[in-house]
Scaffold this motif. Structure first.
Motif, PDB file in Angstrom:
ATOM      1  N   THR A   1       0.855  -1.187   0.000  1.00 43.11           N
ATOM      2  CA  THR A   1       0.000   0.000   0.000  1.00 43.11           C
ATOM      3  C   THR A   1       0.892   1.238   0.000  1.00 43.11           C
ATOM      4  O   THR A   1       2.083   1.157   0.287  1.00 43.11           O
ATOM      5  N   ASN A   2       0.295   2.387  -0.290  1.00 40.59           N
ATOM      6  CA  ASN A   2       1.075   3.620  -0.366  1.00 40.59           C
ATOM      7  C   ASN A   2       0.844   4.548   0.826  1.00 40.59           C
ATOM      8  O   ASN A   2       1.242   5.700   0.780  1.00 40.59           O
ATOM      9  N   ALA A   3       0.212   4.071   1.878  1.00 43.82           N
ATOM     10  CA  ALA A   3      -0.095   4.930   3.018  1.00 43.82           C
ATOM     11  C   ALA A   3       0.310   4.251   4.324  1.00 43.82           C
ATOM     12  O   ALA A   3       0.233   3.028   4.454  1.00 43.82           O
ATOM     13  N   GLN A   4       0.721   5.068   5.264  1.00 46.36           N
ATOM     14  CA  GLN A   4       1.144   4.584   6.578  1.00 46.36           C
ATOM     15  C   GLN A   4      -0.006   3.909   7.308  1.00 46.36           C
ATOM     16  O   GLN A   4      -1.148   4.349   7.242  1.00 46.36           O
ATOM     17  N   ALA A   5       0.308   2.806   8.008  1.00 41.51           N
ATOM     18  CA  ALA A   5      -0.640   2.090   8.867  1.00 41.51           C
ATOM     19  C   ALA A   5      -1.848   1.575   8.094  1.00 41.51           C
ATOM     20  O   ALA A   5      -2.984   1.645   8.558  1.00 41.51           O
ATOM     21  N   THR A   6      -1.599   1.070   6.895  1.00 40.44           N
ATOM     22  CA  THR A   6      -2.652   0.479   6.081  1.00 40.44           C
ATOM     23  C   THR A   6      -2.225  -0.910   5.634  1.00 40.44           C
ATOM     24  O   THR A   6      -1.046  -1.257   5.689  1.00 40.44           O
ATOM     25  N   GLY A   7      -3.193  -1.689   5.182  1.00 40.61           N
ATOM     26  CA  GLY A   7      -2.908  -3.008   4.637  1.00 40.61           C
ATOM     27  C   GLY A   7      -3.951  -3.360   3.599  1.00 40.61           C
ATOM     28  O   GLY A   7      -5.071  -2.838   3.620  1.00 40.61           O
ATOM     29  N   ALA A   8      -3.566  -4.231   2.677  1.00 45.77           N
ATOM     30  CA  ALA A   8      -4.484  -4.697   1.642  1.00 45.77           C
ATOM     31  C   ALA A   8      -4.134  -6.138   1.309  1.00 45.77           C
ATOM     32  O   ALA A   8      -2.958  -6.517   1.305  1.00 45.77           O
ATOM     33  N   TRP A   9      -5.166  -6.935   1.016  1.00 50.26           N
ATOM     34  CA  TRP A   9      -4.991  -8.335   0.676  1.00 50.26           C
ATOM     35  C   TRP A   9      -5.889  -8.673  -0.505  1.00 50.26           C
ATOM     36  O   TRP A   9      -7.047  -8.250  -0.554  1.00 50.26           O
ATOM     37  N   GLY A  10      -5.335  -9.470  -1.438  1.00 53.78           N
ATOM     38  CA  GLY A  10      -6.090  -9.925  -2.597  1.00 53.78           C
ATOM     39  C   GLY A  10      -5.802  -9.088  -3.830  1.00 53.78           C
ATOM     40  O   GLY A  10      -5.379  -7.937  -3.738  1.00 53.78           O
ATOM     41  N   ASP A  11      -5.994  -9.709  -5.000  1.00 54.37           N
ATOM     42  CA  ASP A  11      -5.786  -9.007  -6.262  1.00 54.37           C
ATOM     43  C   ASP A  11      -6.950  -9.342  -7.184  1.00 54.37           C
ATOM     44  O   ASP A  11      -6.988 -10.446  -7.721  1.00 54.37           O
ATOM     45  N   PRO A  12      -7.929  -8.451  -7.313  1.00 56.05           N
ATOM     46  CA  PRO A  12      -7.987  -7.106  -6.754  1.00 56.05           C
ATOM     47  C   PRO A  12      -8.179  -7.142  -5.236  1.00 56.05           C
ATOM     48  O   PRO A  12      -8.595  -8.157  -4.681  1.00 56.05           O
ATOM     49  N   ALA A  13      -7.883  -6.022  -4.612  1.00 53.80           N
ATOM     50  CA  ALA A  13      -7.927  -5.953  -3.150  1.00 53.80           C
ATOM     51  C   ALA A  13      -9.325  -6.313  -2.643  1.00 53.80           C
ATOM     52  O   ALA A  13     -10.312  -5.708  -3.037  1.00 53.80           O
ATOM     53  N   ALA A  14      -9.381  -7.318  -1.772  1.00 53.06           N
ATOM     54  CA  ALA A  14     -10.640  -7.786  -1.204  1.00 53.06           C
ATOM     55  C   ALA A  14     -10.792  -7.369   0.254  1.00 53.06           C
ATOM     56  O   ALA A  14     -11.898  -7.307   0.778  1.00 53.06           O
ATOM     57  N   VAL A  15      -9.662  -7.098   0.906  1.00 53.17           N
ATOM     58  CA  VAL A  15      -9.657  -6.708   2.317  1.00 53.17           C
ATOM     59  C   VAL A  15      -8.725  -5.510   2.455  1.00 53.17           C
ATOM     60  O   VAL A  15      -7.584  -5.545   1.989  1.00 53.17           O
ATOM     61  N   LEU A  16      -9.230  -4.459   3.087  1.00 51.48           N
ATOM     62  CA  LEU A  16      -8.433  -3.256   3.341  1.00 51.48           C
ATOM     63  C   LEU A  16      -8.428  -2.977   4.832  1.00 51.48           C
ATOM     64  O   LEU A  16      -9.426  -3.225   5.517  1.00 51.48           O
ATOM     65  N   LEU A  17      -7.327  -2.454   5.335  1.00 51.42           N
ATOM     66  CA  LEU A  17      -7.213  -2.117   6.748  1.00 51.42           C
ATOM     67  C   LEU A  17      -6.589  -0.735   6.870  1.00 51.42           C
ATOM     68  O   LEU A  17      -5.643  -0.406   6.140  1.00 51.42           O
ATOM     69  N   ARG A  18      -7.140   0.080   7.780  1.00 50.15           N
ATOM     70  CA  ARG A  18      -6.569   1.387   8.108  1.00 50.15           C
ATOM     71  C   ARG A  18      -6.562   1.535   9.618  1.00 50.15           C
ATOM     72  O   ARG A  18      -7.596   1.411  10.262  1.00 50.15           O
ATOM     73  N   CYS A  19      -5.408   1.797  10.164  1.00 52.18           N
ATOM     74  CA  CYS A  19      -5.286   2.046  11.594  1.00 52.18           C
ATOM     75  C   CYS A  19      -5.196   3.549  11.813  1.00 52.18           C
ATOM     76  O   CYS A  19      -4.604   4.267  11.006  1.00 52.18           O
ATOM     77  N   GLY A  20      -5.790   4.015  12.919  1.00 55.29           N
ATOM     78  CA  GLY A  20      -5.733   5.422  13.269  1.00 55.29           C
ATOM     79  C   GLY A  20      -7.004   6.182  12.934  1.00 55.29           C
ATOM     80  O   GLY A  20      -7.015   7.407  12.962  1.00 55.29           O
ATOM     81  N   VAL A  21      -8.089   5.450  12.645  1.00 53.10           N
ATOM     82  CA  VAL A  21      -9.360   6.120  12.397  1.00 53.10           C
ATOM     83  C   VAL A  21      -9.909   6.610  13.735  1.00 53.10           C
ATOM     84  O   VAL A  21      -9.563   6.065  14.790  1.00 53.10           O
ATOM     85  N   PRO A  22     -10.752   7.639  13.731  1.00 56.92           N
ATOM     86  CA  PRO A  22     -11.295   8.146  14.997  1.00 56.92           C
ATOM     87  C   PRO A  22     -12.094   7.058  15.718  1.00 56.92           C
ATOM     88  O   PRO A  22     -12.931   6.396  15.105  1.00 56.92           O
TER      89      PRO A  22
END
Length: 175
Positions: free
Chosen positions: A63-84
């Motif tokens: 991924t291109n952003a800090q504290a993120t993750g992605a799985w699958g092609d195309p991306a099926a699961v996305l994760l973002r840490c630091g949300v309110p």
């Protein structure tokens, strides 16, 4: 003699170019995500270094952003840490492997939603997970995969049901 050097340089460049092209074509492109507001929280670093290589049998992507993750092609699961973090809510909450997750997708408004959004409850920084059901990923296969990473953030509040709060459900009107 200069012609010989040019031929040698060309000969040496071919394997390097071939290796570069194979590397580029063998990789899925970087998943573009926006970093959450508190993605620089040290807790997000703790989560990020513990993210699994696969989720629901889908390989991790860059991924291109800090504290993120992605799985699958195309991306099926996305994760973002630091949300309110969210406060008290009437949205559905489930506990999976010791982690409380609030379903943020409003299924009353869209009961056939193909993408569901979950967010951790009672942990700061909060983490959001987006699951694309069209890809074949299921909540039951995805959410447990993040338990050990998210458990590094102390839980300060737990999800409660109306039974836990002592609230009495409103009786349905009778005819």
């Amino acid at each position: 003699m200069p012609r010989r050097h040019a031929a040698l340089a060309t000969l040496l460049a071919v394997p390097v170019l071939t290796a570069t092209l194979l590397t580029l074509t063998g990789c899925a492109p970087t998943v573009s995500l926006d970093a959450a507001a508190d993605s620089n929280d040290p807790g997000c670093a703790e989560i990020s270094v513990r993210l699994p290589d696969t989720v629901a049998d889908k390989a991790e992507r860059e991924t291109n952003a800090q504290a993120t993750g992605a799985w699958g092609d195309p991306a099926a699961v996305l994760l973002r840490c630091g949300v309110p973090p969210i406060g008290a809510t009437t949205k559905p909450c489930i506990t999976v492997n010791g982690i409380d997750w609030v379903l943020m997708t409003d299924l009353d408004k869209d009961p056939t939603a193909k993408t569901l959004v979950y967010q951790t409850f009672g942990r700061t920084p909060a983490t959001q997970v987006v699951i694309d059901h069209v890809s074949g990923a299921s909540d039951a296969a995805v959410l447990p995969e993040f338990a050990s990473a998210i458990a590094t953030i102390p839980q300060t509040r737990k999800c409660l049901s109306t039974l836990d709060t002592g609230a009495t459900p409103t009786p349905a009107p009778t005819k």
